[in-house]
Design a protein around this motif. Structure first.
Motif, PDB file in Angstrom:
ATOM      1  N   ILE A 135     -17.391  -9.279  15.084  1.00  0.00           N
ATOM      2  CA  ILE A 135     -17.312  -9.351  13.630  1.00  0.00           C
ATOM      3  C   ILE A 135     -18.707  -9.091  13.066  1.00  0.00           C
ATOM      4  N   GLY A 136     -18.795  -8.135  12.145  1.00  0.00           N
ATOM      5  CA  GLY A 136     -20.087  -7.800  11.515  1.00  0.00           C
ATOM      6  C   GLY A 136     -20.436  -8.872  10.490  1.00  0.00           C
ATOM      7  N   LEU A 137     -21.477  -9.633  10.733  1.00  0.00           N
ATOM      8  CA  LEU A 137     -21.857 -10.689   9.784  1.00  0.00           C
ATOM      9  C   LEU A 137     -22.648 -10.119   8.614  1.00  0.00           C
ATOM     10  N   LYS A 138     -22.967  -8.835   8.708  1.00  0.00           N
ATOM     11  CA  LYS A 138     -23.686  -8.206   7.599  1.00  0.00           C
ATOM     12  C   LYS A 138     -22.798  -7.166   6.910  1.00  0.00           C
ATOM     13  N   ALA A 139     -21.485  -7.410   6.953  1.00  0.00           N
ATOM     14  CA  ALA A 139     -20.549  -6.489   6.304  1.00  0.00           C
ATOM     15  C   ALA A 139     -20.786  -6.495   4.798  1.00  0.00           C
ATOM     16  N   THR A 140     -20.505  -5.347   4.171  1.00  0.00           N
ATOM     17  CA  THR A 140     -20.762  -5.211   2.733  1.00  0.00           C
ATOM     18  C   THR A 140     -20.023  -6.278   1.929  1.00  0.00           C
ATOM     19  N   THR A 141     -18.821  -6.670   2.379  1.00  0.00           N
ATOM     20  CA  THR A 141     -18.044  -7.657   1.620  1.00  0.00           C
ATOM     21  C   THR A 141     -18.752  -9.011   1.606  1.00  0.00           C
ATOM     22  N   LEU A 142     -19.529  -9.304   2.661  1.00  0.00           N
ATOM     23  CA  LEU A 142     -20.256 -10.568   2.713  1.00  0.00           C
ATOM     24  C   LEU A 142     -21.637 -10.438   2.075  1.00  0.00           C
ATOM     25  N   ARG A 143     -22.075  -9.222   1.820  1.00  0.00           N
ATOM     26  CA  ARG A 143     -23.403  -8.966   1.228  1.00  0.00           C
ATOM     27  C   ARG A 143     -23.294  -7.997   0.060  1.00  0.00           C
ATOM     28  N   PRO A 144     -22.515  -8.385  -0.956  1.00  0.00           N
ATOM     29  CA  PRO A 144     -22.247  -7.435  -2.048  1.00  0.00           C
ATOM     30  C   PRO A 144     -23.498  -6.978  -2.793  1.00  0.00           C
ATOM     31  N   HIS A 145     -24.475  -7.875  -2.965  1.00  0.00           N
ATOM     32  CA  HIS A 145     -25.650  -7.470  -3.749  1.00  0.00           C
ATOM     33  C   HIS A 145     -26.486  -6.437  -2.996  1.00  0.00           C
ATOM     34  N   ALA A 146     -26.664  -6.672  -1.698  1.00  0.00           N
ATOM     35  CA  ALA A 146     -27.423  -5.696  -0.888  1.00  0.00           C
ATOM     36  C   ALA A 146     -26.676  -4.359  -0.854  1.00  0.00           C
ATOM     37  N   ALA A 147     -25.351  -4.423  -0.741  1.00  0.00           N
ATOM     38  CA  ALA A 147     -24.560  -3.191  -0.660  1.00  0.00           C
ATOM     39  C   ALA A 147     -24.602  -2.423  -1.982  1.00  0.00           C
ATOM     40  N   VAL A 148     -24.493  -3.157  -3.089  1.00  0.00           N
ATOM     41  CA  VAL A 148     -24.548  -2.505  -4.403  1.00  0.00           C
ATOM     42  C   VAL A 148     -25.909  -1.833  -4.590  1.00  0.00           C
TER      43      VAL A 148
END
Ligand SMILES: Cc1cc2nc3c(=O)[nH]c(=O)nc-3n(C[C@H](O)[C@H](O)[C@H](O)COP(=O)(O)O)c2cc1C
Length: 384
Positions: A135-148
């Protein structure tokens, strides 16, 4: 016959030829190839529509690589779709420390004992194999601000928010020249997204694949247009060919957002077992369930649905339930238990008879809609 013209204001707004977007589709389970990968995005954008990357399950770095790969393969506009769950967005990104990923089976041990015990009991009774899904603990869904932030830095032409309200990032997106689209399944959320300053709203009816609400497309689309006005609305949920496209345009939608039909394309990122399930399914063969994500989502019916209902367990909150379902689906897939596996898909599955190149799907859709609007409708309907 030469290439048809079929344009709306959406084409001018996004710099595309046809008012057709392929939906941002994440995977049906953690670790799976995404439903709308780079190949699908490039194929749809090159064919004159606009392809949207389903980046919800990528890590932030994987998303960045995918965006750069798309830019390498096409100079046409494209989109990136993230899930922005309200509770995670307001909590902010977790610290970047710690591992990037961990075995999903280990994470499962932290779940409620009732749910963990049920998974293990089912595994034993059905003699399911061990799995090594990470399981990716740095998935975009868990890190929305970084992904945005990456989407803004990369100036992706269209940012799409599949869950939650993109309002918090719209000023920064607009300053970077990025258009923003939000998706909703009822007029309350359509209005909220439009009022937050989004450029486009997708109104997705009950019959659509993936997360879906309670209101059917035909009832929702005109009400969504009224609720969002003057923000343009794209229609979603049940569009599989040119008839659906023509209907959506006739109602007043500026374009369409198409998921299931593009998932079942050569470039769509579903597993073969999932594409087979779509080809076999009739209009009655999907179910709306909490099983996959803890929110209501639609997938092709399979025996996992019965197993879950018989367990009589409360669904866990999003995205925890995604992990529970992913463990099970991975074990079923590895054991080749096809009857327990089905992708997210909408009721339009009954219309899909063939896996085809995405460009062909798009061209057929345009040709059929153009023919309906320019010839068939005037021939069939007498207007005084
Ligand atoms: C396999 C699959 C995965 C999906 N994943 C997402 C997602 O990650 N984000 C999102 O905004 N919508 C997602 N959706 C919903 C689609 O964006 C779209 O609204 C829906 O498919 C439209 O209905 P249709 O399937 O009848 O075309 C998904 C749909 C499918 C079929």
């Amino acid at each position: 016959m030469g290439k048809r013209t079929l344009r709306t204001q959406l084409c001018d707004m996004l710099g595309i030829e046809y008012p057709i977007l392929s939906a941002g589709m994440g995977p049906s389970l953690v670790g799976e190839k995404t439903g709308a990968p780079v190949e699908l995005v490039v194929a749809v954008s090159e064919a004159g529509g606009l392809g949207v990357l389903g980046a919800s399950a990528y890590t932030v770095d994987e998303m960045l690589d995918a965006i750069r790969e798309i830019k390498k393969q096409t100079d046409k506009p494209f989109g990136v779709d993230l899930l922005l769950p309200g509770q995670i967005v307001s909590a902010g990104d977790a610290s970047g420390d710690g591992p990037d990923e961990m075995p999903l089976i280990d994470l499962l041990k932290t779940f409620p004992k009732t749910h963990y015990d049920w998974v293990m009991k089912t595994k034993e009774e059905m003699e399911l194999p061990d799995i090594d899904l990470m399981i990716g603990l740095k998935a975009t869904t868990l890190r929305p601000h970084a992904a945005v932030k990456v989407c803004i830095d990369e100036k992706v032409p269209l940012f799409c928010s599949g869950l939650g309200n993109p309002g918090f990032m719209i000023p920064d997106a607009h300053a970077a020249g990025i258009k923003v689209l939000g998706i909703a399944g009822n007029t309350k959320n359509v209005r909220r997204i439009a009022q937050s300053g989004a450029d486009l709203v997708v109104a997705q009816g009950h019959e659509g694949g993936g997360h879906t609400g309670r209101v059917g497309s035909l009832a929702l689309w005109p009400q969504a247009i009224d609720a969002a006005s003057p923000t343009p609305v794209l229609a979603a949920g049940g569009i599989g060919d040119g008839r659906g496209l023509a209907a959506a345009l006739a109602i007043g939608c500026t374009g369409v957002w198409v998921g299931t039909r593009f998932l079942a394309s050569n470039e769509g990122g579903a597993l073969d077992i999932q594409k087979d399930a779509i080809l076999k399914a009739t209009d009655e063969d999907t179910r709306r369930t909490y099983l996959y994500t803890g929110k209501t989502s639609r997938a092709t019916y399979n025996q996992f649905h019965d197993l879950w209902e018989a367990a009589d367990l409360e669904p866990l909150p999003f995205p925890i339930q995604v992990m529970l379902a992913s463990v099970m689906v991975e074990m079923f897939t590895k054991a080749d238990k096809k009857e327990f596996v089905g992708p997210f898909a909408g009721q339009v599955v009954g219309l899909i008879k063939e896996i085809k190149p995405a460009a062909e799907i798009l061209e057929d859709m345009v040709e059929e809609a153009a023919d309906i609007l320019s010839r068939k409708l005037p021939e069939r309907v007498t207007v005084g």
